[in-house]
Design a protein around this motif. Structure first.
Motif, PDB file in Angstrom:
ATOM      1  N   THR A 116       0.826  -1.207   0.000  1.00 42.69           N
ATOM      2  CA  THR A 116       0.000   0.000   0.000  1.00 42.69           C
ATOM      3  C   THR A 116       0.861   1.258   0.000  1.00 42.69           C
ATOM      4  OG1 THR A 116      -0.183  -0.205   2.411  1.00 42.69           O
ATOM      5  CG2 THR A 116      -2.012  -1.045   1.098  1.00 42.69           C
ATOM      6  N   ALA A 117       1.779   1.346   0.954  1.00 45.08           N
ATOM      7  CA  ALA A 117       2.550   2.578   1.143  1.00 45.08           C
ATOM      8  C   ALA A 117       3.452   2.898  -0.037  1.00 45.08           C
ATOM      9  CB  ALA A 117       3.389   2.471   2.419  1.00 45.08           C
ATOM     10  N   VAL A 118       3.916   1.885  -0.758  1.00 43.95           N
ATOM     11  CA  VAL A 118       4.836   2.106  -1.875  1.00 43.95           C
ATOM     12  C   VAL A 118       4.117   1.926  -3.220  1.00 43.95           C
ATOM     13  CG1 VAL A 118       6.961   1.331  -3.005  1.00 43.95           C
ATOM     14  CG2 VAL A 118       6.852   1.463  -0.496  1.00 43.95           C
ATOM     15  N   HIS A 119       3.630   0.733  -3.501  1.00 42.89           N
ATOM     16  CA  HIS A 119       3.198   0.414  -4.862  1.00 42.89           C
ATOM     17  C   HIS A 119       1.821   0.959  -5.218  1.00 42.89           C
ATOM     18  CE1 HIS A 119       6.819  -1.819  -5.464  1.00 42.89           C
ATOM     19  NE2 HIS A 119       6.612  -2.454  -4.327  1.00 42.89           N
ATOM     20  N   ILE A 120       0.840   0.740  -4.354  1.00 45.01           N
ATOM     21  CA  ILE A 120      -0.470   1.345  -4.630  1.00 45.01           C
ATOM     22  C   ILE A 120      -0.350   2.857  -4.586  1.00 45.01           C
ATOM     23  CG2 ILE A 120      -2.812   1.628  -3.731  1.00 45.01           C
ATOM     24  CD1 ILE A 120      -2.660  -1.289  -2.798  1.00 45.01           C
ATOM     25  N   ASN A 121       0.399   3.359  -3.647  1.00 41.35           N
ATOM     26  CA  ASN A 121       0.626   4.795  -3.512  1.00 41.35           C
ATOM     27  C   ASN A 121       1.209   5.380  -4.794  1.00 41.35           C
ATOM     28  OD1 ASN A 121       0.704   7.244  -2.175  1.00 41.35           O
ATOM     29  ND2 ASN A 121       2.344   6.706  -0.791  1.00 41.35           N
ATOM     30  N   ALA A 122       2.268   4.763  -5.309  1.00 39.99           N
ATOM     31  CA  ALA A 122       2.911   5.257  -6.531  1.00 39.99           C
ATOM     32  C   ALA A 122       2.034   5.045  -7.758  1.00 39.99           C
ATOM     33  CB  ALA A 122       4.260   4.573  -6.722  1.00 39.99           C
ATOM     34  N   GLY A 123       1.380   3.883  -7.849  1.00 39.76           N
ATOM     35  CA  GLY A 123       0.546   3.601  -9.006  1.00 39.76           C
ATOM     36  C   GLY A 123      -0.647   4.529  -9.106  1.00 39.76           C
ATOM     37  N   ALA A 124      -1.288   4.797  -7.966  1.00 39.36           N
ATOM     38  CA  ALA A 124      -2.426   5.724  -7.959  1.00 39.36           C
ATOM     39  C   ALA A 124      -1.971   7.136  -8.293  1.00 39.36           C
ATOM     40  CB  ALA A 124      -3.114   5.687  -6.601  1.00 39.36           C
ATOM     41  N   ALA A 125      -0.808   7.531  -7.774  1.00 39.50           N
ATOM     42  CA  ALA A 125      -0.261   8.851  -8.085  1.00 39.50           C
ATOM     43  C   ALA A 125       0.019   8.979  -9.571  1.00 39.50           C
ATOM     44  CB  ALA A 125       1.008   9.093  -7.275  1.00 39.50           C
ATOM     45  N   ALA A 126       0.594   7.935 -10.156  1.00 38.24           N
ATOM     46  CA  ALA A 126       0.880   7.959 -11.594  1.00 38.24           C
ATOM     47  C   ALA A 126      -0.395   8.168 -12.397  1.00 38.24           C
ATOM     48  CB  ALA A 126       1.554   6.653 -12.006  1.00 38.24           C
ATOM     49  N   LEU A 127      -1.452   7.460 -12.019  1.00 40.88           N
ATOM     50  CA  LEU A 127      -2.721   7.618 -12.728  1.00 40.88           C
ATOM     51  C   LEU A 127      -3.261   9.036 -12.576  1.00 40.88           C
ATOM     52  CD1 LEU A 127      -5.009   6.364 -14.371  1.00 40.88           C
ATOM     53  CD2 LEU A 127      -6.029   5.578 -12.214  1.00 40.88           C
ATOM     54  N   GLY A 128      -3.187   9.573 -11.374  1.00 41.42           N
ATOM     55  CA  GLY A 128      -3.671  10.932 -11.146  1.00 41.42           C
ATOM     56  C   GLY A 128      -2.943  11.968 -11.984  1.00 41.42           C
ATOM     57  N   VAL A 129      -1.625  11.815 -12.090  1.00 41.48           N
ATOM     58  CA  VAL A 129      -0.837  12.797 -12.833  1.00 41.48           C
ATOM     59  C   VAL A 129      -1.086  12.700 -14.336  1.00 41.48           C
ATOM     60  CG1 VAL A 129       1.488  13.597 -13.384  1.00 41.48           C
ATOM     61  CG2 VAL A 129       0.936  12.914 -11.043  1.00 41.48           C
TER      62      VAL A 129
END
Length: 447
Positions: A178-191
């Motif tokens: 959650t803290a690393v991969h979901i966090n980064a993946g969701a951020a990538a989608l948002g950007v």
């Protein structure tokens, strides 16, 4: 009969073995960021190679300084409202004793904080793969600083900090699903939803320019991931770290096979890019789960992640979002799968006595995992999109269309990854010879 004498629990003592082990693990996790740079760098076109490498390397510089100044305090300091931590003694890391132990463990605070620093560094670097070819380097650097401050540091506290809401709820995240991969993946989608598609998306070929570089990067990631995962138990006294080490290897191997089998059936070939991507998908999926499941469970998690992540990378063409290097398809989807599958495959014999559905534990842990997964996903997606929007409307996130087409390496870094103009020949020399021949033929015609 004399009254029983109750002895106080013996306080932990510094363990040289665990300290040395954790320093090695920290170095392995640090190596993952250059490994990621090579992995991403090989996947882009030649004209974007250096920019891709630099988008990872700059995280080493920015996040390290922020971690010293306030990041460690925000992530692991005294809880405030289950949302963020703070400890003024840790600001600047100037009031930490050399042998002061991390609470409840046998390693110094300095060792724990440097291990966690490496996680904080690689997480924003993961996002960069989704933005390849089109983002100003200065805007990216500022985004990393802002994102680490308002997204990563608080989320790390939620998941791993004492008092964080996910930690207190009982969400299992061994090493960063959650803290690393979901966090980064969701951020990538948002950007990418904010900044838009690359010029030529779905029209021009955008194939990897160096598959050997991709395989080298994947190998370094796989190697470093043993420190990432096994080290997250913060010691080596009870065998849980060893279980995680084994499951890391097993799940990754299974994911490679799952991904390759899917693409052979779907596309008719076993590709090196598929093997490398499958390995990363397996590493992502086992990261949250490996301390709670058995090696047989790790095979299942790996195969599921390999197949479903391979399927997920094609969603960008169906839905029209330009995730350049499949950060959403691999890290977001893989992180979700690994985190949720704990609710089914947890044996109750690993890092805790929590059992999943297949081991008689019901669905209680699954619902806790859902809360952690979708809480982090929603927060990171929304806040990351807002940050990208604000930067885009102020300093601008994207390079000009001309610079993107000509090559972001030359525009942003005044360099190119490969020099073909040397005495050995190459593209530049061939072009010069062709131009000379054309000039000679033109003179003949004029004569």
């Amino acid at each position: 009969m004399a009254p029983a004498i109750t002895l106080a629990a013996e306080a932990p003592k510094l363990s040289a073995a665990n300290t040395g082990f954790m320093l090695i693990c920290s170095a392995l996790v640090m190596l993952m960021t250059p490994g990621l740079a090579f992995f991403y760098g090989g996947m882009v076109r030649v004209k974007s190679t250096l920019n891709m490498l630099m988008m990872s390397f700059i995280s080493l510089g920015i996040v390290t300084i922020l971690w010293v100044l306030y990041g460690f305090s925000m992530a692991f300091g005294t809880d405030s409202g289950s949302l963020v931590g703070w400890n003024s003694d840790w600001v600047g890391l100037g009031n930490i004793g050399l042998t002061e132990l991390w609470d409840g463990y046998t390693i110094p605070v300095f060792v724990f904080l440097v291990f966690q620093l490496m996680f904080a560094i690689i997480t924003p670097a993961l996002i960069s793969g989704a933005l390849a070819d089109r983002v100003k380097f200065s805007a990216w650097a500022l985004f990393v600083a802002l994102w680490a401050t308002v997204v990563y540091f608080p989320v790390a506290h939620w998941v791993w900090g004492a008092g964080g809401w996910a930690f207190e709820l009982g969400v299992i995240d061994f090493a960063g699903g959650t803290a690393v991969h979901i966090n980064a993946g969701a951020a990538a989608l948002g950007v990418i939803l904010v900044i838009g598609k690359r010029v030529g998306f779905k029209k021009d070929p955008m194939r990897p320019h160096s598959l050997p570089l991709v395989m080298l990067g994947a190998g370094l990631l796989w190697f470093g991931w043993f420190g990432f995962n096994a080290g997250s138990w913060l010691g080596n006294d009870d065998g849980v770290g060893a279980l995680m080490f084994v499951n890391t290897q097993v799940a990754t191997a299974a994911a490679v096979l799952g991904w390759l089998a899917y693409e052979k059936i779907r596309h008719g070939a076993f590709t090196t890019l598929g093997a490398a991507s499958g390995a990363v998908a397996g590493l992502v999926a086992i990261t949250p789960a490996g301390g709670a499941i058995s090696p047989l469970g790790a095979i299942a998690v790996g195969v599921i992640a390999g197949v479903l992540c391979a399927m997920a990378v094609g969603l960008k063409y169906r839905f029209g979002y330009d995730d350049s290097l499949d950060v959403v398809g691999v890290h977001l989807v893989g992180g979700i799968l690994g985190s949720l599958l704990i609710g089914f495959f947890a044996t109750g014999k690993g890092q805790s006595d929590v059992a999943g559905l297949f081991y008689g534990g019901g669905l209680d842990q699954f619902w806790k995992q859902c809360a952690g997964v979708f809480g982090v996903l929603a927060y990171s997606l929304v806040v990351s999109a807002i940050l990208a929007f604000l930067l885009d409307k102020t300093i601008g996130m994207r390079v000009s269309e001309d610079d993107e087409v000509a090559g972001i390496d030359q525009a942003e870094h005044a360099e190119t990854a490969y020099d073909f103009s040397g005495a050995g020949g190459g593209a530049a020399k061939t072009a010069a010879v062709a131009a000379a021949v054309a000039g000679a033929e033109s003179k003949k015609v004029d004569a």
